[in-house]
Write a protein that holds these residues in place. Sequence first.
Motif, PDB file in Angstrom:
ATOM      1  N   ILE A 143       0.857  -1.180   0.000  1.00  0.00           N
ATOM      2  CA  ILE A 143       0.000   0.000   0.000  1.00  0.00           C
ATOM      3  C   ILE A 143       0.896   1.234   0.000  1.00  0.00           C
ATOM      4  CG2 ILE A 143      -1.850   1.236   1.173  1.00  0.00           C
ATOM      5  CD1 ILE A 143      -2.718  -1.375   2.416  1.00  0.00           C
ATOM      6  N   HIS A 144       0.671   2.119  -0.969  1.00  0.00           N
ATOM      7  CA  HIS A 144       1.618   3.217  -1.149  1.00  0.00           C
ATOM      8  C   HIS A 144       0.899   4.460  -1.662  1.00  0.00           C
ATOM      9  CE1 HIS A 144       6.094   3.325  -1.006  1.00  0.00           C
ATOM     10  NE2 HIS A 144       5.916   4.472  -1.632  1.00  0.00           N
ATOM     11  N   GLY A 145       1.399   5.617  -1.246  1.00  0.00           N
ATOM     12  CA  GLY A 145       0.876   6.885  -1.726  1.00  0.00           C
ATOM     13  C   GLY A 145       1.533   7.295  -3.028  1.00  0.00           C
ATOM     14  N   GLY A 146       0.738   7.768  -3.974  1.00  0.00           N
ATOM     15  CA  GLY A 146       1.283   8.187  -5.255  1.00  0.00           C
ATOM     16  C   GLY A 146       2.156   9.426  -5.164  1.00  0.00           C
ATOM     17  N   ARG A 147       2.004  10.212  -4.081  1.00  0.00           N
ATOM     18  CA  ARG A 147       2.797  11.428  -3.898  1.00  0.00           C
ATOM     19  C   ARG A 147       3.882  11.248  -2.840  1.00  0.00           C
ATOM     20  NH1 ARG A 147       0.593  15.123  -1.457  1.00  0.00           N
ATOM     21  NH2 ARG A 147       1.876  16.829  -2.252  1.00  0.00           N
ATOM     22  N   ASP A 148       4.272  10.033  -2.576  1.00  0.00           N
ATOM     23  CA  ASP A 148       5.261   9.779  -1.527  1.00  0.00           C
ATOM     24  C   ASP A 148       6.607  10.381  -1.922  1.00  0.00           C
ATOM     25  OD1 ASP A 148       7.115   8.587   0.303  1.00  0.00           O
ATOM     26  OD2 ASP A 148       5.676   6.977   0.672  1.00  0.00           O
ATOM     27  N   HIS A 149       7.117  11.290  -1.086  1.00  0.00           N
ATOM     28  CA  HIS A 149       8.409  11.922  -1.334  1.00  0.00           C
ATOM     29  C   HIS A 149       9.484  11.452  -0.355  1.00  0.00           C
ATOM     30  CE1 HIS A 149       5.876  14.585  -3.741  1.00  0.00           C
ATOM     31  NE2 HIS A 149       6.978  14.876  -4.410  1.00  0.00           N
ATOM     32  N   ILE A 150       9.254  10.290   0.235  1.00  0.00           N
ATOM     33  CA  ILE A 150      10.293   9.612   1.022  1.00  0.00           C
ATOM     34  C   ILE A 150      10.692   8.331   0.295  1.00  0.00           C
ATOM     35  CG2 ILE A 150      10.924   8.646   3.258  1.00  0.00           C
ATOM     36  CD1 ILE A 150      10.336  11.644   3.310  1.00  0.00           C
ATOM     37  N   ILE A 151       9.681   7.507  -0.003  1.00  0.00           N
ATOM     38  CA  ILE A 151       9.870   6.300  -0.809  1.00  0.00           C
ATOM     39  C   ILE A 151       8.996   6.474  -2.049  1.00  0.00           C
ATOM     40  CG2 ILE A 151       9.788   3.785  -0.872  1.00  0.00           C
ATOM     41  CD1 ILE A 151      11.599   4.924   1.324  1.00  0.00           C
ATOM     42  N   GLN A 152       9.610   6.704  -3.181  1.00  0.00           N
ATOM     43  CA  GLN A 152       8.849   7.012  -4.380  1.00  0.00           C
ATOM     44  C   GLN A 152       8.038   5.813  -4.857  1.00  0.00           C
ATOM     45  OE1 GLN A 152      11.356   9.742  -7.132  1.00  0.00           O
ATOM     46  NE2 GLN A 152      12.864   8.677  -5.864  1.00  0.00           N
ATOM     47  N   ILE A 153       6.928   6.091  -5.532  1.00  0.00           N
ATOM     48  CA  ILE A 153       5.985   5.058  -5.948  1.00  0.00           C
ATOM     49  C   ILE A 153       6.607   4.053  -6.916  1.00  0.00           C
ATOM     50  CG2 ILE A 153       5.108   6.435  -7.865  1.00  0.00           C
ATOM     51  CD1 ILE A 153       3.053   4.063  -5.593  1.00  0.00           C
ATOM     52  N   ILE A 154       7.674   4.425  -7.601  1.00  0.00           N
ATOM     53  CA  ILE A 154       8.320   3.512  -8.542  1.00  0.00           C
ATOM     54  C   ILE A 154       8.831   2.247  -7.848  1.00  0.00           C
ATOM     55  CG2 ILE A 154      10.544   4.689  -8.309  1.00  0.00           C
ATOM     56  CD1 ILE A 154       9.121   2.951 -11.470  1.00  0.00           C
ATOM     57  N   PHE A 155       9.198   2.361  -6.576  1.00  0.00           N
ATOM     58  CA  PHE A 155       9.782   1.209  -5.884  1.00  0.00           C
ATOM     59  C   PHE A 155       8.747   0.115  -5.589  1.00  0.00           C
ATOM     60  CE2 PHE A 155      12.794   4.669  -5.065  1.00  0.00           C
ATOM     61  CZ  PHE A 155      13.941   4.075  -5.581  1.00  0.00           C
ATOM     62  N   PRO A 156       7.583   0.401  -5.017  1.00  0.00           N
ATOM     63  CA  PRO A 156       6.602  -0.667  -4.862  1.00  0.00           C
ATOM     64  C   PRO A 156       6.090  -1.195  -6.192  1.00  0.00           C
ATOM     65  CG  PRO A 156       5.646   1.437  -4.236  1.00  0.00           C
ATOM     66  CD  PRO A 156       7.123   1.650  -4.379  1.00  0.00           C
ATOM     67  N   ARG A 157       6.026  -0.346  -7.204  1.00  0.00           N
ATOM     68  CA  ARG A 157       5.611  -0.837  -8.514  1.00  0.00           C
ATOM     69  C   ARG A 157       6.583  -1.874  -9.054  1.00  0.00           C
ATOM     70  NH1 ARG A 157       4.029   4.968 -11.378  1.00  0.00           N
ATOM     71  NH2 ARG A 157       1.986   5.248 -10.362  1.00  0.00           N
ATOM     72  N   THR A 158       7.876  -1.581  -8.915  1.00  0.00           N
ATOM     73  CA  THR A 158       8.895  -2.526  -9.394  1.00  0.00           C
ATOM     74  C   THR A 158       8.871  -3.810  -8.575  1.00  0.00           C
ATOM     75  OG1 THR A 158      10.298  -0.667 -10.065  1.00  0.00           O
ATOM     76  CG2 THR A 158      11.350  -2.812  -9.861  1.00  0.00           C
ATOM     77  N   LEU A 159       8.730  -3.695  -7.263  1.00  0.00           N
ATOM     78  CA  LEU A 159       8.657  -4.879  -6.410  1.00  0.00           C
ATOM     79  C   LEU A 159       7.432  -5.716  -6.754  1.00  0.00           C
ATOM     80  CD1 LEU A 159       9.619  -6.566  -3.983  1.00  0.00           C
ATOM     81  CD2 LEU A 159       8.281  -5.036  -2.513  1.00  0.00           C
ATOM     82  N   PHE A 160       6.304  -5.065  -6.935  1.00  0.00           N
ATOM     83  CA  PHE A 160       5.076  -5.765  -7.296  1.00  0.00           C
ATOM     84  C   PHE A 160       5.262  -6.563  -8.584  1.00  0.00           C
ATOM     85  CE2 PHE A 160       1.218  -5.330 -10.004  1.00  0.00           C
ATOM     86  CZ  PHE A 160       0.409  -6.243  -9.338  1.00  0.00           C
ATOM     87  N   GLN A 161       5.855  -5.932  -9.587  1.00  0.00           N
ATOM     88  CA  GLN A 161       6.078  -6.617 -10.860  1.00  0.00           C
ATOM     89  C   GLN A 161       7.033  -7.791 -10.697  1.00  0.00           C
ATOM     90  OE1 GLN A 161       4.280  -5.565 -13.701  1.00  0.00           O
ATOM     91  NE2 GLN A 161       4.889  -7.648 -14.232  1.00  0.00           N
ATOM     92  N   SER A 162       8.069  -7.609  -9.888  1.00  0.00           N
ATOM     93  CA  SER A 162       9.037  -8.693  -9.662  1.00  0.00           C
ATOM     94  C   SER A 162       8.392  -9.871  -8.944  1.00  0.00           C
ATOM     95  CB  SER A 162      10.224  -8.170  -8.846  1.00  0.00           C
ATOM     96  OG  SER A 162      10.923  -7.170  -9.556  1.00  0.00           O
ATOM     97  N   LEU A 163       7.553  -9.591  -7.963  1.00  0.00           N
ATOM     98  CA  LEU A 163       6.850 -10.652  -7.248  1.00  0.00           C
ATOM     99  C   LEU A 163       5.929 -11.422  -8.192  1.00  0.00           C
ATOM    100  CD1 LEU A 163       5.985  -8.716  -3.962  1.00  0.00           C
ATOM    101  CD2 LEU A 163       7.333 -10.823  -4.070  1.00  0.00           C
ATOM    102  N   GLN A 164       5.223 -10.702  -9.031  1.00  0.00           N
ATOM    103  CA  GLN A 164       4.328 -11.373  -9.974  1.00  0.00           C
ATOM    104  C   GLN A 164       5.105 -12.182 -11.003  1.00  0.00           C
ATOM    105  OE1 GLN A 164       1.286  -8.692 -11.630  1.00  0.00           O
ATOM    106  NE2 GLN A 164      -0.028  -9.699 -10.122  1.00  0.00           N
ATOM    107  N   ASN A 165       6.206 -11.634 -11.493  1.00  0.00           N
ATOM    108  CA  ASN A 165       7.008 -12.346 -12.494  1.00  0.00           C
ATOM    109  C   ASN A 165       7.580 -13.642 -11.947  1.00  0.00           C
ATOM    110  OD1 ASN A 165       6.500 -10.294 -14.309  1.00  0.00           O
ATOM    111  ND2 ASN A 165       8.475  -9.276 -14.028  1.00  0.00           N
TER     112      ASN A 165
END
Length: 411
Positions: free
Chosen positions: A344-366
């Motif tokens: 669960i992540h905020g699209g405006r997160d300026h500590i941990i950018q949203i690109i990181f959970p997106r990449t992790l999510f894709q890696s988990l699915q792959n």
Amino acid sequence: MPNLLPSIKEVFSIVGILLSFIGLFLSIWIIIPAPIYLLLPLGVGAPEVCHWSLLLNATAFALLLFRLPGNLLQYAALSISIVGIILSITPLLQIPTTQQQMQSAMEKQLGKDYLKPILEQKHFGRSPMMGRTLSHPFNIIDAFKGIHIDDVRYTPNIEFASPDGISLRLNIYRPQQIGKYPGIVVIHGGGWQSGSPENNADFSRYMAARGYTVFAITYRYAPTYKFPAQLDDVRSALTFIQQHATEYETDINRIAILGRSAGGQLAMLTAYQQNALPIRAVISYYAPSNLAKGYREPPTPDPLNVRSVLEAFLGGTPDQVPEQYTKASPINYVNRPLPPTLLIHGGRDHIIQIIFPRTLFQSLQNSGNKAILLEIPWAEHAFDYIFNGASNQLALYHTERFLAWALQEKV
């Protein structure tokens, strides 16, 4: 009496002008990221209290309308209040679409009928509030009044380990009725340098009232203690919970682990280890997953100075201690069967950018693992500190469902 009316209008005008400027100042942080740490609470809180700022801006607008026709300043303030209203209402207008996307993400991974067997579980729906929660992912009345939480049993300050003489303690939240419940281990955030089991206590009490035993734990802090000390402490807490499961009314075969920010990184690492203790599911709220990439690509603006935080946690830069960054990054453990993961992540997160959970999510699915990513487009880091805010209501709604699915009794 006729002479009194103009003075009342003047008071309304002055109050309206003041409120318009205050309302705009509070509302701009819905779209403008906090440039420094001191202003971070505004960036985090503004979207979550937008219903209050909407009320404030609307009040200013009404007061200024009452004084028209007016002078140039009054017309400027009227325009400002309109801008404030637009900014304040923006997150609220996004809620239906965001909820639909979240629901689709849940059903895509868990199936359209995933909730049906859950409703038959004894632990799910114990509270009379459950029916309303399931029907309404966002409730504007709760946003103003607060989310009701039933009474629970609370047992604080239980020592579970004392590495290097440091007393590590946890707090336990249990339903009022004695029984045997699935467990949730909650790990606080704080950049691995601060925080306590008391953080986000409303969440722990809320889930306990829903029929869970919740263990809110802590760990040793950087920079005095570098990684993997924190991971070792989480594992010690899990061992303690296993050993005392009967005493604390916990079904050890139904355990989930949840963490926020730094705690989310520890939660994922704990669940993703090859020799991990039995964990049914892991939930990560706005947590880092690729620490070397996070160091090399910090957010802009960067109010927390993420590089200094990572150096304190891991003992240096990625070039100086590359193995530390590799071992501490959950994304490096996805190529094996893992427990289901909810991100669960905020699209405006300026500590941990949203690109990181997106990449992790894709890696988990792959890699064939079950994973769900829920994005809240207006939310900043630590959005759930406003427990009754729009972001946390949506997150809580789906977290509750995910936990009920993951920890349901096996037939």
